[in-house]
Every structure is written in C-alpha cells, then in structure tokens.
Design a protein around this motif. Structure first.
Motif, PDB file in Angstrom:
ATOM      1  N   HIS A 111       0.036 -12.642  -9.691  1.00 55.68           N
ATOM      2  CA  HIS A 111       0.156 -11.302 -10.290  1.00 55.68           C
ATOM      3  C   HIS A 111       1.634 -10.968 -10.530  1.00 55.68           C
ATOM      4  O   HIS A 111       2.184 -10.031  -9.928  1.00 55.68           O
ATOM      5  CB  HIS A 111      -0.505 -10.255  -9.370  1.00 55.68           C
ATOM      6  N   PRO A 112       2.276 -11.742 -11.418  1.00 49.97           N
ATOM      7  CA  PRO A 112       3.741 -11.614 -11.580  1.00 49.97           C
ATOM      8  C   PRO A 112       4.204 -10.227 -11.993  1.00 49.97           C
ATOM      9  O   PRO A 112       5.348  -9.844 -11.723  1.00 49.97           O
ATOM     10  CB  PRO A 112       4.064 -12.663 -12.666  1.00 49.97           C
ATOM     11  N   GLU A 113       3.313  -9.443 -12.598  1.00 47.57           N
ATOM     12  CA  GLU A 113       3.708  -8.083 -13.015  1.00 47.57           C
ATOM     13  C   GLU A 113       4.013  -7.202 -11.801  1.00 47.57           C
ATOM     14  O   GLU A 113       4.616  -6.138 -11.950  1.00 47.57           O
ATOM     15  CB  GLU A 113       2.610  -7.458 -13.909  1.00 47.57           C
ATOM     16  N   HIS A 114       3.594  -7.640 -10.601  1.00 42.60           N
ATOM     17  CA  HIS A 114       3.850  -6.843  -9.392  1.00 42.60           C
ATOM     18  C   HIS A 114       5.017  -7.378  -8.549  1.00 42.60           C
ATOM     19  O   HIS A 114       5.348  -6.792  -7.526  1.00 42.60           O
ATOM     20  CB  HIS A 114       2.592  -6.781  -8.521  1.00 42.60           C
ATOM     21  N   LEU A 115       5.604  -8.482  -8.994  1.00 39.35           N
ATOM     22  CA  LEU A 115       6.648  -9.101  -8.161  1.00 39.35           C
ATOM     23  C   LEU A 115       7.845  -8.160  -7.962  1.00 39.35           C
ATOM     24  O   LEU A 115       8.347  -8.018  -6.840  1.00 39.35           O
ATOM     25  CB  LEU A 115       7.093 -10.438  -8.789  1.00 39.35           C
ATOM     26  N   GLU A 116       8.271  -7.532  -9.036  1.00 42.47           N
ATOM     27  CA  GLU A 116       9.422  -6.617  -8.914  1.00 42.47           C
ATOM     28  C   GLU A 116       9.100  -5.469  -7.938  1.00 42.47           C
ATOM     29  O   GLU A 116       9.862  -5.191  -7.013  1.00 42.47           O
ATOM     30  CB  GLU A 116       9.791  -6.056 -10.304  1.00 42.47           C
ATOM     31  N   GLY A 117       7.961  -4.828  -8.149  1.00 43.76           N
ATOM     32  CA  GLY A 117       7.620  -3.653  -7.341  1.00 43.76           C
ATOM     33  C   GLY A 117       7.433  -3.979  -5.866  1.00 43.76           C
ATOM     34  O   GLY A 117       7.924  -3.251  -4.995  1.00 43.76           O
ATOM     35  N   VAL A 118       6.747  -5.095  -5.585  1.00 43.27           N
ATOM     36  CA  VAL A 118       6.501  -5.422  -4.173  1.00 43.27           C
ATOM     37  C   VAL A 118       7.804  -5.865  -3.505  1.00 43.27           C
ATOM     38  O   VAL A 118       8.073  -5.508  -2.349  1.00 43.27           O
ATOM     39  CB  VAL A 118       5.392  -6.494  -4.014  1.00 43.27           C
ATOM     40  N   SER A 119       8.644  -6.604  -4.229  1.00 43.59           N
ATOM     41  CA  SER A 119       9.951  -6.989  -3.655  1.00 43.59           C
ATOM     42  C   SER A 119      10.709  -5.728  -3.240  1.00 43.59           C
ATOM     43  O   SER A 119      11.226  -5.630  -2.120  1.00 43.59           O
ATOM     44  CB  SER A 119      10.787  -7.761  -4.690  1.00 43.59           C
ATOM     45  N   ARG A 120      10.738  -4.750  -4.149  1.00 43.23           N
ATOM     46  CA  ARG A 120      11.467  -3.504  -3.873  1.00 43.23           C
ATOM     47  C   ARG A 120      10.885  -2.785  -2.651  1.00 43.23           C
ATOM     48  O   ARG A 120      11.613  -2.290  -1.789  1.00 43.23           O
ATOM     49  CB  ARG A 120      11.401  -2.601  -5.110  1.00 43.23           C
ATOM     50  N   GLU A 121       9.558  -2.748  -2.559  1.00 41.28           N
ATOM     51  CA  GLU A 121       8.927  -2.055  -1.424  1.00 41.28           C
ATOM     52  C   GLU A 121       9.227  -2.766  -0.105  1.00 41.28           C
ATOM     53  O   GLU A 121       9.376  -2.124   0.937  1.00 41.28           O
ATOM     54  CB  GLU A 121       7.414  -1.930  -1.643  1.00 41.28           C
ATOM     55  N   HIS A 140       0.635  -5.687   3.377  1.00 43.68           N
ATOM     56  CA  HIS A 140      -0.404  -4.986   2.612  1.00 43.68           C
ATOM     57  C   HIS A 140       0.091  -3.594   2.185  1.00 43.68           C
ATOM     58  O   HIS A 140      -0.047  -3.197   1.020  1.00 43.68           O
ATOM     59  CB  HIS A 140      -1.667  -4.877   3.488  1.00 43.68           C
ATOM     60  N   LEU A 141       0.690  -2.867   3.137  1.00 43.44           N
ATOM     61  CA  LEU A 141       1.179  -1.516   2.834  1.00 43.44           C
ATOM     62  C   LEU A 141       2.249  -1.549   1.736  1.00 43.44           C
ATOM     63  O   LEU A 141       2.261  -0.695   0.841  1.00 43.44           O
ATOM     64  CB  LEU A 141       1.769  -0.874   4.097  1.00 43.44           C
ATOM     65  N   ALA A 142       3.126  -2.552   1.804  1.00 40.17           N
ATOM     66  CA  ALA A 142       4.183  -2.666   0.788  1.00 40.17           C
ATOM     67  C   ALA A 142       3.564  -2.886  -0.592  1.00 40.17           C
ATOM     68  O   ALA A 142       3.978  -2.278  -1.586  1.00 40.17           O
ATOM     69  CB  ALA A 142       5.134  -3.807   1.138  1.00 40.17           C
ATOM     70  N   ALA A 143       2.564  -3.759  -0.644  1.00 39.54           N
ATOM     71  CA  ALA A 143       1.927  -4.061  -1.939  1.00 39.54           C
ATOM     72  C   ALA A 143       1.174  -2.845  -2.471  1.00 39.54           C
ATOM     73  O   ALA A 143       1.193  -2.555  -3.674  1.00 39.54           O
ATOM     74  CB  ALA A 143       0.992  -5.252  -1.775  1.00 39.54           C
ATOM     75  N   LYS A 144       0.532  -2.117  -1.551  1.00 40.53           N
ATOM     76  CA  LYS A 144      -0.192  -0.905  -1.978  1.00 40.53           C
ATOM     77  C   LYS A 144       0.803   0.135  -2.522  1.00 40.53           C
ATOM     78  O   LYS A 144       0.529   0.802  -3.520  1.00 40.53           O
ATOM     79  CB  LYS A 144      -0.967  -0.295  -0.797  1.00 40.53           C
ATOM     80  N   ALA A 145       1.953   0.226  -1.859  1.00 39.85           N
ATOM     81  CA  ALA A 145       2.976   1.186  -2.319  1.00 39.85           C
ATOM     82  C   ALA A 145       3.482   0.815  -3.710  1.00 39.85           C
ATOM     83  O   ALA A 145       3.977   1.667  -4.449  1.00 39.85           O
ATOM     84  CB  ALA A 145       4.136   1.229  -1.327  1.00 39.85           C
ATOM     85  N   ALA A 146       3.341  -0.477  -4.055  1.00 37.34           N
ATOM     86  CA  ALA A 146       3.758  -0.930  -5.394  1.00 37.34           C
ATOM     87  C   ALA A 146       2.582  -0.915  -6.371  1.00 37.34           C
ATOM     88  O   ALA A 146       2.652  -1.544  -7.429  1.00 37.34           O
ATOM     89  CB  ALA A 146       4.363  -2.321  -5.301  1.00 37.34           C
ATOM     90  N   ASN A 147       1.516  -0.230  -5.963  1.00 34.30           N
ATOM     91  CA  ASN A 147       0.341  -0.031  -6.839  1.00 34.30           C
ATOM     92  C   ASN A 147      -0.451  -1.290  -7.135  1.00 34.30           C
ATOM     93  O   ASN A 147      -1.084  -1.395  -8.190  1.00 34.30           O
ATOM     94  CB  ASN A 147       0.747   0.629  -8.171  1.00 34.30           C
ATOM     95  N   MET A 148      -0.419  -2.256  -6.221  1.00 42.07           N
ATOM     96  CA  MET A 148      -1.271  -3.430  -6.412  1.00 42.07           C
ATOM     97  C   MET A 148      -2.693  -3.096  -5.971  1.00 42.07           C
ATOM     98  O   MET A 148      -2.888  -2.379  -4.992  1.00 42.07           O
ATOM     99  CB  MET A 148      -0.750  -4.596  -5.540  1.00 42.07           C
ATOM    100  N   ASP A 150      -6.231  -3.470  -4.218  1.00 41.54           N
ATOM    101  CA  ASP A 150      -6.623  -4.025  -2.921  1.00 41.54           C
ATOM    102  C   ASP A 150      -7.094  -5.481  -3.002  1.00 41.54           C
ATOM    103  O   ASP A 150      -6.676  -6.322  -2.209  1.00 41.54           O
ATOM    104  CB  ASP A 150      -7.745  -3.168  -2.336  1.00 41.54           C
ATOM    105  N   VAL A 151      -7.935  -5.730  -3.982  1.00 45.85           N
ATOM    106  CA  VAL A 151      -8.518  -7.064  -4.089  1.00 45.85           C
ATOM    107  C   VAL A 151      -7.433  -8.112  -4.392  1.00 45.85           C
ATOM    108  O   VAL A 151      -7.471  -9.240  -3.879  1.00 45.85           O
ATOM    109  CB  VAL A 151      -9.661  -7.060  -5.155  1.00 45.85           C
ATOM    110  N   HIS A 152      -6.434  -7.731  -5.149  1.00 43.13           N
ATOM    111  CA  HIS A 152      -5.335  -8.652  -5.456  1.00 43.13           C
ATOM    112  C   HIS A 152      -4.418  -8.846  -4.253  1.00 43.13           C
ATOM    113  O   HIS A 152      -3.892  -9.939  -4.028  1.00 43.13           O
ATOM    114  CB  HIS A 152      -4.540  -8.138  -6.664  1.00 43.13           C
ATOM    115  N   VAL A 153      -4.245  -7.776  -3.485  1.00 40.88           N
ATOM    116  CA  VAL A 153      -3.424  -7.891  -2.271  1.00 40.88           C
ATOM    117  C   VAL A 153      -4.090  -8.863  -1.303  1.00 40.88           C
ATOM    118  O   VAL A 153      -3.451  -9.774  -0.767  1.00 40.88           O
ATOM    119  CB  VAL A 153      -3.244  -6.509  -1.583  1.00 40.88           C
ATOM    120  N   GLN A 154      -5.396  -8.685  -1.114  1.00 40.34           N
ATOM    121  CA  GLN A 154      -6.146  -9.566  -0.202  1.00 40.34           C
ATOM    122  C   GLN A 154      -6.032 -11.014  -0.661  1.00 40.34           C
ATOM    123  O   GLN A 154      -5.839 -11.926   0.151  1.00 40.34           O
ATOM    124  CB  GLN A 154      -7.635  -9.158  -0.162  1.00 40.34           C
TER     125      GLN A 154
END
Ligand SMILES: N[C@@H](CCC(=O)N[C@@H](CS)C(=O)NCC(=O)O)C(=O)O
Length: 226
Positions: A111-121, A140-148, A150-154
């Motif tokens: 899910h490369p579109e979330h790499l920037e956001g999760v790195s920042r979180e 998990h919390l960091a990824a959720k804060a970056a709007n990923m 749930d199913v993709h985080v898991q």
C-alpha cells in the motif's frame, strides 16, 4: 535556468533517525516545487552501522551532547515537532526500529500510498510524543492515524514477519550501502542517470545545485508545516 527533466531522488531512512525526519519532511514539501520523482526507501540503520563499521553519533559522548542542541535547532528550523528522547539508549538501541522498518517495508510494497503518512506517524510517536513503536498494537495505531484501513493494516502486520519482507528490507539496506551509505538520511540523486550520494538533512543547497533547482529554505510552502 529551471530543470527540464525529472530527477529520481531516493531517500533512505529509518524512523530511529531524527535527522531523517527533517530530510523526509523537506523532500516531501519540495515535491511540488522541484522536478523530482521522490522514492521513499525505508532501510535499517542498525544494519548500515554494522556493515560499515560506523556507530551512532550518540555513542560518542561529545557528539551526543552536541546533538541535543543541534536536534532542537533543526526541529525549529524545519518546523518539525521533535522532542528529545528521555532514555535514547533504551529506545534507539535496545528497543530499536527493526519491526517498524519491516512494517514500513510491507506498506511500501502493498500500500505505497500510505508509506509517507505511516512513516510520519511513527516519527511522531517515537520522536515527538515519546511513545512506543515496537509493540504491534502501537504500529497499528500509527497506521490508523495515517488513515490506513484496518484490513490493510492487519495484512501488513502479518506480512512484516514474512521472509519476503525481511529480505526486502535487507535488500534496501544493501542497496544503500552499495551507493556508499554509512548513516541516515542517505539521499541518492540520480543526476543525468548517475547516482550522487548525499548524507544528512543539511545538504539541500548542494542537492538543489546538482538538480539545477532552487533551495528556498525548509518550508517552500508553509501550509504543509506539521
Ligand atoms: N549533519 C547531519 C547529521 C545526520 C546524522 O547525524 N545522522 C545520524 C543518524 S540520526 C547518523 O547516521 N550518523 C552517522 C554519522 O554521523 O557517521 C544532518 O544535519 O542531517
């Protein structure tokens, strides 16, 4: 004269590295200002240190002391809400960021579109709020804060323990070392097809020069400041 062709710029970073956070934010802010294809490449700084015989600057007492001032100066300069870690040896060396970097590697792959956001979180957790980034629930919390979702985080939490992701992170680390990396951030500017290596978040005037672009300071558009 402004550059006409787009330049590929690879940013090798590890969220253990506060200077990488500064470099990351500056490069993300410059996306709309420079003709640049920015490629975010999580690597493992511990592996770079081991392979190159380098050691974290904070292990040298005088550097560690200097860094405490230098980091806060840079945080103000870059507009990044960094706070010093109370027990850096425990957080950066004992706990480390291998799991976080594997998690980012899995996200970069699936899910490369979330790499920037999760790195920042993740940086906000470890380097701004003094929070854990080792436990899976905290990743998990960091990824959720970056709007990923749930199913993709898991999916990525499961995948980060897979040998394919472990190998991919190893490969990124080896790629950086092959370019000549010994620390973070390592920035590779593919200038006219030739890779030029830059170490640190304090090399942007030189990077701009080689790219035939203009360095307008750390926040060319203030609306993106954290
Ligand atoms: N002067 C650089 C310092 C960057 C730095 O100290 N990075 C650390 C990781 S946070 C590192 O890898 N240091 C290796 C070294 O100094 O040899 C900057 O402003 O960005």
């Amino acid at each position: 004269m402004a550059a006409l062709i787009r330049t590929k710029v690879e940013l090798f970073y590890d969220v253990v590295s506060p200077y990488s956070w500064f470099g990351f934010e500056a490069l993300c802010r410059y996306r709309p200002h420079w003709k640049m294809d920015l490629v975010l490449r999580p690597f493992f700084l511990g592996g770079v240190m081991n392979e190159t015989g380098n050691r974290p600057p904070m292990m040298v007492p005088s550097k560690g002391l200097y860094m405490q001032k230098d980091l806060l100066r840079n945080a103000a300069y870059f507009g990044v809400p960094l706070k010093l870690i109370e027990d850096p040896f425990h957080v950066m060396i004992e706990k480390g960021t291998l799991k976080a970097q594997r998690f980012l590697t899995a996200i970069g792959d699936k899910h490369p579109e979330h790499l920037e956001g999760v790195s920042r979180e993740l940086w906000k957790r470890i380097w701004s709020r003094g929070e854990d980034i080792v436990e899976e629930e905290n990743l998990h919390l960091a990824a959720k804060a970056a709007n990923m979702e749930d199913v993709h985080v898991q999916e990525c939490l499961k995948l980060m323990n897979d040998s394919s992701v472990k190998l991919a992170l190893k490969k990124s680390t080896e790629d950086a070392i092959e370019y000549g990396a010994f620390g973070a951030p390592t920035i590779i500017v593919h200038s006219q097809g030739h890779p030029e290596i830059f170490f640190g978040s304090d090399r942007f005037p030189l990077i701009a020069q080689i790219m035939n672009e203009e360095w307008k300071g750390p926040a060319p558009g203030t609306k993106n400041l954290l």
